[in-house]
Design a protein around this motif. Structure first.
Motif, PDB file in Angstrom:
ATOM      1  N   GLY A 105       0.835  -1.251  -0.145  1.00 53.07           N
ATOM      2  CA  GLY A 105      -0.274  -0.007  -0.400  1.00 53.07           C
ATOM      3  C   GLY A 105       1.252   1.384  -0.516  1.00 53.07           C
ATOM      4  O   GLY A 105       1.406   1.357   1.006  1.00 53.07           O
ATOM      5  N   VAL A 106       0.874   2.174  -0.072  1.00 52.86           N
ATOM      6  CA  VAL A 106       0.902   3.838  -0.424  1.00 52.86           C
ATOM      7  C   VAL A 106       1.604   4.189   0.672  1.00 52.86           C
ATOM      8  O   VAL A 106       2.314   4.593   0.801  1.00 52.86           O
ATOM      9  N   HIS A 107       0.960   3.747   1.947  1.00 53.50           N
ATOM     10  CA  HIS A 107       1.001   4.641   3.245  1.00 53.50           C
ATOM     11  C   HIS A 107       1.911   4.208   3.847  1.00 53.50           C
ATOM     12  O   HIS A 107       3.197   4.144   4.334  1.00 53.50           O
ATOM     13  N   LYS A 108       2.136   2.676   3.956  1.00 52.03           N
ATOM     14  CA  LYS A 108       3.300   1.602   3.913  1.00 52.03           C
ATOM     15  C   LYS A 108       4.470   2.028   3.274  1.00 52.03           C
ATOM     16  O   LYS A 108       5.837   1.905   3.714  1.00 52.03           O
ATOM     17  N   LEU A 109       4.281   2.379   1.817  1.00 52.33           N
ATOM     18  CA  LEU A 109       5.414   2.452   1.460  1.00 52.33           C
ATOM     19  C   LEU A 109       6.041   3.495   1.780  1.00 52.33           C
ATOM     20  O   LEU A 109       7.433   4.037   1.453  1.00 52.33           O
ATOM     21  N   ASP A 110       5.350   4.779   2.510  1.00 49.72           N
ATOM     22  CA  ASP A 110       5.718   5.832   2.245  1.00 49.72           C
ATOM     23  C   ASP A 110       6.621   5.816   4.051  1.00 49.72           C
ATOM     24  O   ASP A 110       7.228   6.577   4.182  1.00 49.72           O
ATOM     25  N   TRP A 111       6.145   4.829   4.252  1.00 50.88           N
ATOM     26  CA  TRP A 111       6.807   4.669   5.987  1.00 50.88           C
ATOM     27  C   TRP A 111       8.083   3.717   5.358  1.00 50.88           C
ATOM     28  O   TRP A 111       8.864   4.295   6.215  1.00 50.88           O
ATOM     29  N   LEU A 112       7.892   3.056   4.726  1.00 47.80           N
ATOM     30  CA  LEU A 112       9.531   2.395   4.439  1.00 47.80           C
ATOM     31  C   LEU A 112      10.107   3.685   3.773  1.00 47.80           C
ATOM     32  O   LEU A 112      11.751   3.359   4.165  1.00 47.80           O
ATOM     33  N   GLN A 113      10.224   4.207   2.659  1.00 46.86           N
ATOM     34  CA  GLN A 113      11.160   5.737   2.917  1.00 46.86           C
ATOM     35  C   GLN A 113      11.357   6.399   3.201  1.00 46.86           C
ATOM     36  O   GLN A 113      12.117   6.961   3.486  1.00 46.86           O
ATOM     37  N   ALA A 114      10.867   7.101   4.871  1.00 49.27           N
ATOM     38  CA  ALA A 114      10.976   7.599   5.475  1.00 49.27           C
ATOM     39  C   ALA A 114      11.703   7.100   6.599  1.00 49.27           C
ATOM     40  O   ALA A 114      13.128   7.335   7.176  1.00 49.27           O
ATOM     41  N   MET A 115      11.455   5.764   6.894  1.00 52.73           N
ATOM     42  CA  MET A 115      12.992   4.834   7.314  1.00 52.73           C
ATOM     43  C   MET A 115      14.111   4.575   6.796  1.00 52.73           C
ATOM     44  O   MET A 115      15.318   5.535   7.346  1.00 52.73           O
ATOM     45  N   ILE A 116      14.019   4.827   5.640  1.00 53.47           N
ATOM     46  CA  ILE A 116      15.242   4.869   4.606  1.00 53.47           C
ATOM     47  C   ILE A 116      16.617   5.892   4.810  1.00 53.47           C
ATOM     48  O   ILE A 116      17.066   6.139   5.116  1.00 53.47           O
ATOM     49  N   GLU A 117      15.154   6.916   4.826  1.00 53.63           N
ATOM     50  CA  GLU A 117      15.642   8.509   5.376  1.00 53.63           C
ATOM     51  C   GLU A 117      16.287   8.381   6.318  1.00 53.63           C
ATOM     52  O   GLU A 117      17.467   9.374   6.207  1.00 53.63           O
ATOM     53  N   GLY A 118      15.786   7.979   7.537  1.00 53.95           N
ATOM     54  CA  GLY A 118      16.708   8.285   8.676  1.00 53.95           C
ATOM     55  C   GLY A 118      17.413   8.202   9.092  1.00 53.95           C
ATOM     56  O   GLY A 118      18.515   7.985   9.341  1.00 53.95           O
ATOM     57  N   LEU A 119      17.866   6.580   8.356  1.00 50.96           N
ATOM     58  CA  LEU A 119      18.787   5.585   7.562  1.00 50.96           C
ATOM     59  C   LEU A 119      19.922   6.344   7.520  1.00 50.96           C
ATOM     60  O   LEU A 119      21.253   6.605   7.217  1.00 50.96           O
ATOM     61  N   VAL A 120      19.808   7.515   6.370  1.00 53.50           N
ATOM     62  CA  VAL A 120      20.874   7.504   5.711  1.00 53.50           C
ATOM     63  C   VAL A 120      21.137   8.745   6.499  1.00 53.50           C
ATOM     64  O   VAL A 120      22.243   8.902   6.544  1.00 53.50           O
ATOM     65  N   ASN A 121      19.987   9.365   6.960  1.00 53.68           N
ATOM     66  CA  ASN A 121      20.828  10.706   7.623  1.00 53.68           C
ATOM     67  C   ASN A 121      21.642  10.238   8.636  1.00 53.68           C
ATOM     68  O   ASN A 121      22.245  11.288   8.967  1.00 53.68           O
ATOM     69  N   ASP A 122      20.660   9.358   9.050  1.00 58.79           N
ATOM     70  CA  ASP A 122      21.157   8.671  10.407  1.00 58.79           C
ATOM     71  C   ASP A 122      22.973   8.309  10.847  1.00 58.79           C
ATOM     72  O   ASP A 122      23.838   7.803  11.546  1.00 58.79           O
ATOM     73  N   GLN A 123      22.890   8.063   8.709  1.00 57.59           N
ATOM     74  CA  GLN A 123      24.712   7.210   9.516  1.00 57.59           C
ATOM     75  C   GLN A 123      24.286   6.225   9.356  1.00 57.59           C
ATOM     76  O   GLN A 123      25.672   5.595   9.707  1.00 57.59           O
ATOM     77  N   VAL A 124      23.506   5.055   9.414  1.00 58.84           N
ATOM     78  CA  VAL A 124      23.359   3.551   9.805  1.00 58.84           C
ATOM     79  C   VAL A 124      23.704   2.562   9.061  1.00 58.84           C
ATOM     80  O   VAL A 124      23.062   3.064   7.721  1.00 58.84           O
ATOM     81  N   PRO A 125      24.786   2.233   8.866  1.00 57.79           N
ATOM     82  CA  PRO A 125      25.511   1.270   8.154  1.00 57.79           C
ATOM     83  C   PRO A 125      24.687   0.104   8.094  1.00 57.79           C
ATOM     84  O   PRO A 125      23.526  -0.534   8.517  1.00 57.79           O
ATOM     85  N   GLY A 126      24.823  -0.647   6.174  1.00 59.12           N
ATOM     86  CA  GLY A 126      23.990  -1.874   6.546  1.00 59.12           C
ATOM     87  C   GLY A 126      23.229  -1.981   5.251  1.00 59.12           C
ATOM     88  O   GLY A 126      22.560  -1.381   4.642  1.00 59.12           O
ATOM     89  N   ASP A 127      22.755  -3.295   5.146  1.00 64.68           N
ATOM     90  CA  ASP A 127      21.949  -3.912   3.759  1.00 64.68           C
ATOM     91  C   ASP A 127      19.975  -3.269   4.341  1.00 64.68           C
ATOM     92  O   ASP A 127      19.812  -2.797   5.102  1.00 64.68           O
ATOM     93  N   ILE A 128      19.454  -3.282   3.339  1.00 62.60           N
ATOM     94  CA  ILE A 128      18.458  -3.803   3.130  1.00 62.60           C
ATOM     95  C   ILE A 128      17.369  -4.939   3.116  1.00 62.60           C
ATOM     96  O   ILE A 128      18.056  -5.486   2.365  1.00 62.60           O
TER      97      ILE A 128
END
Length: 298
Positions: A105-128
């Motif tokens: 669903g669209v809303h959960k994909l927005d959630w997924l994008q927000a999580m990836i953005e947070g991980l990138v911004n916080d420089q959390v290393p690792g794969d998905i």
């Protein structure tokens, strides 16, 4: 810093851990993050416990436009007529004419994008890593977001599934039934998913397709560190296999997600694992009523 993308979510205070296995009507007191304001009590499968997370990439930027186009395509919304272009609501698998590559669903994909953005911004290393991928749409979306927002990060997208449906239930668990095996989740095998990645133009050497049962593929999954472990596996044993084999590879500050918190079998597995590993102090963030996440701490 690790909680940046969960700033507006709820915490959940759980009771009933000692009876978790096989007992699925867990009592929860849901409260606003950093407050004692009670939202309600009840079984998680009936709750909408948090507002959707919002991506921070501007929709009117080139990156935002690409991500939105990709989101709407994989979720099948792009091809539906007579839906609100600003908010799809519940448009999805039950909508006439729907043909998407993910049921998230669209809303959960927005959630997924927000999580990836947070991980990138916080420089959390690792794969998905996604465990339970169906036609691969959520992983395709994750790959597109990573390519746009973290193109030099070297993150792999690892996609694990049988791609031919559910396995038989393990009777020793006392939770799953063979009813799962009758669900039509055969997508034509892993070659069909690879072909779909290629059609979206996001298949490269950073995409790993791991086809087979989790107890066979996950112990040898080629990843050293995981930033986001996303589980969309509905069965108790599948969820336990994913957590047992991969949780120790999740980086500090990494996010663990289960997309199907509404299913009692998957929920019991998460609760059992958290109890057995002494993780129940880590707040559960519940989104859209049937997905939850927690952030790994040191």
């Amino acid at each position: 810093a690790g909680e940046a993308c969960f700033a507006d979510t709820y915490n959940a205070v759980l009771t009933g851990f000692e009876q978790a296995k096989g007992s699925h009507r867990l009592t929860a007191r849901l409260r606003r993050k950093d407050t004692e304001a009670t939202v309600g009590e009840g079984d998680f499968s009936t709750f909408v416990a948090a507002p959707p997370l919002r991506p921070t990439t501007p929709w009117d930027s080139p990156q935002g436009r690409f991500i939105k186009l990709l989101r709407d395509a994989v979720v099948g919304w792009l091809y539906l007529d007579n839906v609100n272009p600003d908010d799809p609501g519940l448009a999805g698998p039950c909508t006439t004419g729907w043909n998407g590559h993910t049921m998230v669903g669209v809303h959960k994909l927005d959630w997924l994008q927000a999580m990836i953005e947070g991980l990138v911004n916080d420089q959390v290393p690792g794969d998905i890593v996604e465990c339970g991928a169906w036609r691969g749409g959520a992983s395709i979306f994750s790959k597109g977001v990573v390519d746009v927002l973290d193109p030099t990060g070297g993150r792999k997208i690892l996609v694990a599934d049988t791609f031919v449906g559910f396995p038989a239930a393990d009777k020793n668990d006392g939770v799953d039934t063979d009813g799962w095996a009758y669900q039509n989740f055969h997508v034509g095998g892993s070659d069909a998913v690879v072909a779909t990645f290629k059609r979206y133009g996001v298949f490269d050497d950073k995409v790993v397709i791991a086809a087979g049962l989790f107890n066979e593929t996950l112990p040898i999954l080629p990843t050293e560190q995981i930033a986001l472990l996303r589980m969309d596996c509905d069965m108790y044993r599948s969820t336990i296999d994913a957590l047992s084999n991969l949780y120790d590879k999740v980086a500090v500050g990494g996010i663990v997600v289960h997309n199907n918190w509404q299913y009692t079998s998957a929920r019991a597995a998460v609760v059992d694992f958290r109890r057995d590993r002494g993780l129940e102090h880590l707040p559960l963030h519940l989104v859209d009523g049937n997905a939850m996440a927690w952030i790994k701490e040191a």
